[in-house]
Design a protein around this motif. Structure first.
Motif, short mmCIF file in Angstrom:
data_model
loop_
_atom_site.label_atom_id
_atom_site.label_comp_id
_atom_site.label_asym_id
_atom_site.label_seq_id
_atom_site.Cartn_x
_atom_site.Cartn_y
_atom_site.Cartn_z
N LEU A 1 3.92 10.41 -9.54
CA LEU A 1 3.47 10.48 -10.93
C LEU A 1 2.29 11.44 -11.12
O LEU A 1 2.04 11.89 -12.24
CB LEU A 1 3.06 9.08 -11.42
N ARG A 2 1.57 11.67 -10.03
CA ARG A 2 0.39 12.55 -10.06
C ARG A 2 -0.74 11.97 -10.93
O ARG A 2 -1.48 12.70 -11.58
CB ARG A 2 0.75 13.97 -10.53
N PHE A 3 -0.80 10.66 -10.97
CA PHE A 3 -1.96 10.00 -11.59
C PHE A 3 -2.07 8.60 -11.00
O PHE A 3 -1.10 8.05 -10.46
CB PHE A 3 -1.87 9.96 -13.12
N THR A 4 -3.27 8.02 -11.09
CA THR A 4 -3.51 6.69 -10.55
C THR A 4 -2.93 5.61 -11.46
O THR A 4 -2.84 5.79 -12.69
CB THR A 4 -5.00 6.44 -10.35
N PRO B 1 0.81 -1.23 0.00
CA PRO B 1 0.00 0.00 0.00
C PRO B 1 0.84 1.27 0.00
O PRO B 1 0.50 2.24 -0.70
CB PRO B 1 -0.83 -0.12 1.28
N GLU B 2 1.92 1.30 0.76
CA GLU B 2 2.74 2.51 0.84
C GLU B 2 3.44 2.76 -0.50
O GLU B 2 3.64 3.91 -0.91
CB GLU B 2 3.78 2.37 1.95
N LEU B 3 3.82 1.69 -1.18
CA LEU B 3 4.46 1.82 -2.49
C LEU B 3 3.50 2.48 -3.48
O LEU B 3 3.88 3.41 -4.21
CB LEU B 3 4.88 0.43 -3.01
N VAL B 4 2.25 2.04 -3.49
CA VAL B 4 1.28 2.60 -4.42
C VAL B 4 1.05 4.08 -4.13
O VAL B 4 1.01 4.92 -5.05
CB VAL B 4 -0.06 1.83 -4.34
N LEU B 5 0.92 4.43 -2.87
CA LEU B 5 0.72 5.84 -2.50
C LEU B 5 1.89 6.70 -2.94
O LEU B 5 1.72 7.80 -3.49
CB LEU B 5 0.53 5.96 -0.98
N SER B 6 3.11 6.20 -2.72
CA SER B 6 4.32 6.96 -3.09
C SER B 6 4.42 7.14 -4.60
O SER B 6 4.72 8.24 -5.09
CB SER B 6 5.56 6.23 -2.55
N ALA C 1 6.57 4.63 -14.17
CA ALA C 1 6.08 3.88 -13.00
C ALA C 1 7.20 3.06 -12.36
O ALA C 1 7.37 3.05 -11.13
CB ALA C 1 4.92 2.98 -13.40
N TYR C 2 7.98 2.39 -13.22
CA TYR C 2 9.11 1.61 -12.70
C TYR C 2 10.09 2.51 -11.94
O TYR C 2 10.54 2.17 -10.83
CB TYR C 2 9.85 0.93 -13.84
N ASN C 3 10.42 3.65 -12.52
CA ASN C 3 11.38 4.55 -11.87
C ASN C 3 10.84 5.09 -10.56
O ASN C 3 11.57 5.25 -9.58
CB ASN C 3 11.75 5.70 -12.81
N ALA C 4 9.53 5.40 -10.52
CA ALA C 4 8.93 5.89 -9.28
C ALA C 4 9.01 4.83 -8.18
O ALA C 4 9.22 5.14 -7.00
CB ALA C 4 7.48 6.28 -9.54
N MET C 5 8.88 3.56 -8.58
CA MET C 5 9.02 2.47 -7.60
C MET C 5 10.45 2.39 -7.08
O MET C 5 10.68 2.17 -5.88
CB MET C 5 8.60 1.15 -8.23
N ILE C 6 11.42 2.54 -8.00
CA ILE C 6 12.82 2.50 -7.57
C ILE C 6 13.11 3.65 -6.62
O ILE C 6 13.82 3.49 -5.62
CB ILE C 6 13.76 2.52 -8.79
N PHE C 7 12.56 4.85 -6.90
CA PHE C 7 12.73 5.99 -6.00
C PHE C 7 12.15 5.67 -4.61
O PHE C 7 12.72 6.04 -3.58
CB PHE C 7 12.04 7.24 -6.57
#
Length: 453
Positions: free
Chosen positions: A331-334, A321-326, A344-350
């Motif tokens: 990304l500023r979109f769902t 859940p915290e990963l999805v919120l971050s 999306a991949y890069n946002a997860m790595i961040f």
């Protein structure tokens, strides 16, 4: 019945006679006795011939019934190779077409060196041409010997001509030249250049058109290189096996596919084909990001992707859940209903970097990769042209703004080294080693060794 023959002969200052011996043209007429001769004349030789018919008279003294065709060119510069090869090719092809049953000979000893070179090139590529060389009587260069002065009265010179008056003592100095080694040498140099440039499809065409000069094993190997570059790895491996080569590294199949994909891109970059490199950058970056998530954090996006290729956000939220919120905040979109993307991949790595699971500059460098891909994709779309060195530099400088992990642009070579370092760091924990990045160069050395083996 003897096959009719035609001689094509440039006329030089060594023709028709020199120092008491036949010049090359006259010597070929004497020993091969063609039905027809074509005299190619520069402007200078044409002026001489029109004044005293110097070469024509000697030709008829040897062969009274020979047909003589004069081919004046008007060319003043006897060193113009390009002019000669175009004119020679056109004339020789026309003569061959008009006389399909005739043997077509070419004199490669008369005229300027540029004329000789042009005829050798043509004789090595056009079928059924017979190049004839005439050795000097001294068996060495005759450059320092004086030329005979053209005259209308040829009888005194004819009376003293050794080849004419003492045929039993005079040597036949004609040599029917075999240009196969010359042809093969040219083909090998051309093929080596194509291989080193990574132009494997062109190299395969060269081999297929000239199979008599190359082995089956080399044809298999070059086809393997071509298929490898097209990312047809199974077919490429089959061709390499037929050639007795082991090219691919032994490793996990998923790792091998990522490595081979990058090696093909890297070869494009080294060749200067930046457009092809960056067209393939997005799938590479996504594969690297997915590998980082899977290998370093045990997070496999395949477990959260539906059969339609879109992310299953409910399942993702249930597990992380915290990963999805971050990610959605960055990304500023769902993520709901979207396919996995580089963003999306890069946002997860961040996210994992912010939580101390990965070195902080890796996501920043991956984000630079995304910026480059976006900038150069837009450049190619808007400019409708190939990506230039300037476009590379501009994209780099735009991408590094606000990114402390990225140094300023230095050169194409420095950019490739940066890509290599990022690729190796992203694939940390795999079987991939730095020396494997030179795999195409090693393959090219194998192919070259087979050419000359």
């Amino acid at each position: 019945m003897n096959k009719p023959s035609i001689l094509f002969s440039p006329i030089g200052k060594t023709d028709p006679v020199r120092e008491g011996y036949d010049g090359p043209m006259l010597h070929i007429l004497r020993h091969y006795r063609p039905n027809k001769v074509i005299f190619f004349l520069t402007a200078e030789i044409e002026r001489i011939e029109s004044k005293c018919q110097w070469n024509q008279k000697f030709a008829r003294a040897v062969l009274p019934d020979i047909e003589i065709e004069l081919m004046p060119s008007g060319i003043e510069d006897a060193s113009d190779f390009e002019a000669f090869i175009r004119i020679f090719e056109k004339k020789l092809m026309k003569t061959a077409a008009e006389n399909p049953d005739a043997r077509l000979m070419v004199n490669i000893s008369s005229g300027s060196p540029q004329m000789t070179s042009a005829l050798c090139v043509l004789a090595s590529s056009l079928p059924d041409l017979y190049p004839i060389q005439v050795k000097t009587p001294e068996k060495k260069s005759n450059a320092n010997l004086p030329h005979e002065k053209p005259t209308s009265d040829i009888e005194p010179l004819l009376a003293s001509l050794i080849d004419h008056n003492l045929p039993d003592e005079a040597e036949n100095r004609c040599v029917n030249v075999k240009l196969e080694n010359y042809v093969r040498r040219n083909l090998l140099e051309n093929l080596r250049s194509q291989i080193n440039l990574g132009a494997y499809e062109a190299a395969l065409g060269t081999v297929e058109k000239n199979r008599s000069y190359f082995s089956d094993a080399l044809a298999y190997a070059i086809n393997g290189a071509h298929l490898r570059k097209q990312f047809c790895l199974k077919d490429a491996n089959n061709e390499f096996s037929k050639a007795g080569l082991s090219v691919f590294h032994k490793m996990d199949s998923r790792e091998l596919k990522i490595l081979e994909f990058y090696l093909g891109m890297r070869n494009d970059f080294q060749r200067g084909d930046f457009t092809r490199f960056f067209v393939r950058l997005s799938p590479l970056a996504e594969a690297l990001a997915a590998y980082i998530l899977r290998k370093r954090f045990g997070f496999d996006m395949a477990n959260y992707t539906g059969s339609d290729g879109c992310m299953n956000v409910m399942r993702l939220k249930a597990g992380h859940p915290e990963l999805v919120l971050s990610v959605e905040a960055r990304l500023r979109f769902t993520l709901d209903g979207r396919q996995p993307s580089l963003e999306a991949y890069n946002a997860m790595i961040f996210y994992f970097a912010d939580n101390g699971y990965v070195e902080p500059d890796l996501p920043m460098r991956m984000d630079m990769l995304r910026s480059l891909q976006k900038a150069l994709r837009n450049y190619a779309a808007h400019e409708m042209s190939s990506i230039s060195t300037k476009a590379l530099k501009d994209a780099w400088e735009r991408g590094r703004k606000g990114n402390a992990a990225i140094a300023e642009y230095k050169s194409e070579n420095a950019m490739l080294k940066w890509m290599d370092r990022l690729f190796l760091d992203a694939m940390q924990g795999s079987s991939i080693r730095p020396e494997m990045l030179a795999s195409y160069e090693s393959m090219n050395r194998m192919l070259t060794a087979m050419m000359f083996g």
